[in-house]
Design a protein around this motif. Structure first.
Motif, PDB file in Angstrom:
ATOM      1  N   MET A 211       0.810  -1.221   0.000  1.00 53.79           N
ATOM      2  CA  MET A 211       0.000   0.000   0.000  1.00 53.79           C
ATOM      3  C   MET A 211       0.841   1.267   0.000  1.00 53.79           C
ATOM      4  O   MET A 211       0.462   2.268  -0.619  1.00 53.79           O
ATOM      5  N   LEU A 212       1.973   1.222   0.708  1.00 53.68           N
ATOM      6  CA  LEU A 212       2.796   2.425   0.798  1.00 53.68           C
ATOM      7  C   LEU A 212       3.995   2.380  -0.141  1.00 53.68           C
ATOM      8  O   LEU A 212       4.718   3.377  -0.267  1.00 53.68           O
ATOM      9  N   GLU A 213       4.211   1.215  -0.769  1.00 50.12           N
ATOM     10  CA  GLU A 213       5.307   1.033  -1.730  1.00 50.12           C
ATOM     11  C   GLU A 213       6.645   1.480  -1.137  1.00 50.12           C
ATOM     12  O   GLU A 213       7.402   2.242  -1.751  1.00 50.12           O
ATOM     13  N   SER A 214       6.912   0.987   0.064  1.00 50.89           N
ATOM     14  CA  SER A 214       8.130   1.339   0.783  1.00 50.89           C
ATOM     15  C   SER A 214       8.900   0.078   1.153  1.00 50.89           C
ATOM     16  O   SER A 214       8.380  -1.042   1.034  1.00 50.89           O
ATOM     17  N   PRO A 215      10.147   0.203   1.589  1.00 53.89           N
ATOM     18  CA  PRO A 215      10.978  -0.970   1.887  1.00 53.89           C
ATOM     19  C   PRO A 215      10.364  -1.879   2.944  1.00 53.89           C
ATOM     20  O   PRO A 215       9.694  -1.422   3.877  1.00 53.89           O
ATOM     21  N   PHE A 216      10.623  -3.167   2.831  1.00 57.42           N
ATOM     22  CA  PHE A 216      10.046  -4.153   3.739  1.00 57.42           C
ATOM     23  C   PHE A 216      10.519  -3.953   5.176  1.00 57.42           C
ATOM     24  O   PHE A 216       9.796  -4.252   6.128  1.00 57.42           O
ATOM     25  N   TRP A 217      11.753  -3.430   5.329  1.00 53.42           N
ATOM     26  CA  TRP A 217      12.279  -3.276   6.683  1.00 53.42           C
ATOM     27  C   TRP A 217      11.500  -2.233   7.478  1.00 53.42           C
ATOM     28  O   TRP A 217      11.445  -2.293   8.716  1.00 53.42           O
ATOM     29  N   VAL A 218      10.868  -1.288   6.778  1.00 48.14           N
ATOM     30  CA  VAL A 218      10.006  -0.322   7.468  1.00 48.14           C
ATOM     31  C   VAL A 218       8.796  -1.041   8.052  1.00 48.14           C
ATOM     32  O   VAL A 218       8.372  -0.775   9.181  1.00 48.14           O
ATOM     33  N   GLY A 219       8.258  -1.993   7.275  1.00 50.22           N
ATOM     34  CA  GLY A 219       7.137  -2.776   7.769  1.00 50.22           C
ATOM     35  C   GLY A 219       7.514  -3.639   8.952  1.00 50.22           C
ATOM     36  O   GLY A 219       6.724  -3.809   9.890  1.00 50.22           O
ATOM     37  N   MET A 220       8.722  -4.199   8.936  1.00 44.09           N
ATOM     38  CA  MET A 220       9.184  -5.008  10.061  1.00 44.09           C
ATOM     39  C   MET A 220       9.332  -4.145  11.314  1.00 44.09           C
ATOM     40  O   MET A 220       8.904  -4.529  12.409  1.00 44.09           O
ATOM     41  N   LEU A 221       9.935  -2.976  11.128  1.00 37.36           N
ATOM     42  CA  LEU A 221      10.108  -2.059  12.257  1.00 37.36           C
ATOM     43  C   LEU A 221       8.766  -1.617  12.804  1.00 37.36           C
ATOM     44  O   LEU A 221       8.564  -1.553  14.031  1.00 37.36           O
ATOM     45  N   LEU A 222       7.833  -1.353  11.906  1.00 39.26           N
ATOM     46  CA  LEU A 222       6.497  -0.941  12.323  1.00 39.26           C
ATOM     47  C   LEU A 222       5.802  -2.061  13.091  1.00 39.26           C
ATOM     48  O   LEU A 222       5.235  -1.830  14.168  1.00 39.26           O
ATOM     49  N   GLY A 223       5.835  -3.270  12.544  1.00 45.70           N
ATOM     50  CA  GLY A 223       5.140  -4.387  13.180  1.00 45.70           C
ATOM     51  C   GLY A 223       5.649  -4.683  14.569  1.00 45.70           C
ATOM     52  O   GLY A 223       4.872  -4.843  15.518  1.00 45.70           O
ATOM     53  N   VAL A 224       6.972  -4.735  14.718  1.00 42.11           N
ATOM     54  CA  VAL A 224       7.558  -5.027  16.032  1.00 42.11           C
ATOM     55  C   VAL A 224       7.286  -3.889  17.005  1.00 42.11           C
ATOM     56  O   VAL A 224       6.855  -4.107  18.147  1.00 42.11           O
ATOM     57  N   GLY A 225       7.530  -2.659  16.573  1.00 41.00           N
ATOM     58  CA  GLY A 225       7.337  -1.509  17.449  1.00 41.00           C
ATOM     59  C   GLY A 225       5.897  -1.361  17.886  1.00 41.00           C
ATOM     60  O   GLY A 225       5.614  -1.068  19.059  1.00 41.00           O
TER      61      GLY A 225
END
Length: 283
Positions: A211-225
């Motif tokens: 949806m945001l077309e951004s790097p996967f590591w941002v999603g990982m950081l978001l999910g954990v945080g």
């Protein structure tokens, strides 16, 4: 193949909780159909939450100005619309100052205040816990990238919150056997926390990349945080209620308890979501 049997009870009326949850989700999704409805929805929710907590504190003997807490909450939210974090901080510090002054003279100029530090500290806690954290949820609608609008950022937040809640619930019910903080919340388990982190991270990676077309590591950081902050928010509210000697904040939401019994984890989760996604937003 036999399904695993639950190790723990849900601790609530599940059909009733699901029905109310679907209704709340429908209200949130309905607000996204018109971006201008998101701020009013958040403002109303925070206003009700502030009243709910104030009422419980009042019943327990705390002396706080409902007017200052309620008006301060609305000022913080609405100033964040045109001015972003600058408006939010301005509203927050002004509300804290008014809280300190009004509590000082609550009984007039000729009567010394009792439990002044205690009441002011709790008031600042309420202003931080509810409208300050909650305003970050409102400000998600102001985020945008070249390819994504504020609606996509809000949906990402909502999806991760739901994933964290569902993951924690399923893993906690079926596998929970190691209490995380038994003195604070006996039903909160490490297995449930692991479920929250896993599912929230999976959904975070999916929503951020698709949806945001951004790097996967941002999603990982978001999910954990988000999972960590949501869990800590649950624990904070559990201790808050334990201090007051209550089970639920109110009966506002059948099957859930009070509104803060639903928002306790979402509020700090909104803050960390804004912090993480602000790295990829143009705001």
């Amino acid at each position: 193949m036999a399904l695993p049997k639950p190790k723990n009870s849900a601790g609530r009326n599940l059909p009733q909780a699901i029905s109310v949850g679907v209704l709340l989700g429908g209200l949130a999704i309905g607000a996204l159909l018109n971006p201008f409805l998101w701020y009013p929805l958040v403002a109303i929710a925070l206003g009700l939450a502030v009243y709910e907590v104030w009422r419980r504190l009042y019943e327990s003997g705390y002396v706080l100005s409902l007017a200052v807490l309620s008006v301060g909450a609305q000022v913080m939210v609405w100033l964040s619309w045109p001015f972003g974090t600058t408006g939010l901080v301005a509203g927050y510090v002004t509300s804290v100052l008014l809280l300190m002054i009004t509590r000082l003279f609550h009984h007039g100029r000729h009567s010394p205040p009792h439990n002044y530090v205690r009441d002011v500290a709790v008031g600042v806690f309420v202003l931080t816990w509810i409208p300050l954290f909650g305003s970050f949820a409102a400000m998600l609608s102001r985020m945008e990238t070249a390819t994504s609008s504020g609606v996509a950022f809000i949906l990402t937040f909502m999806a991760c919150v739901v994933a964290s809640d569902v993951g924690g619930y399923i893993f906690g019910v079926f596998f929970g056997s190691h209490p995380m903080a038994p003195a604070v919340s006996p039903k909160k388990s490490w297995e449930g926390f692991a479920g929250s982190v896993i599912l929230s991270t999976v959904v975070g990676v999916a929503t951020v990349t698709l949806m945001l077309e951004s790097p996967f590591w941002v999603g990982m950081l978001l999910g954990v945080g988000l999972a960590v902050c949501a869990t800590l928010g649950d624990l904070v509210e559990s201790q808050f209620k334990r201090d007051l000697g209550i089970k639920d904040m109110s009966g506002m939401l059948p099957g859930h308890g009070g509104l803060m019994d639903r928002l306790d984890g979402m509020l700090p989760a909104a803050m960390i979501t804004w912090v993480v996604l602000n790295m990829i937003s143009g705001t």
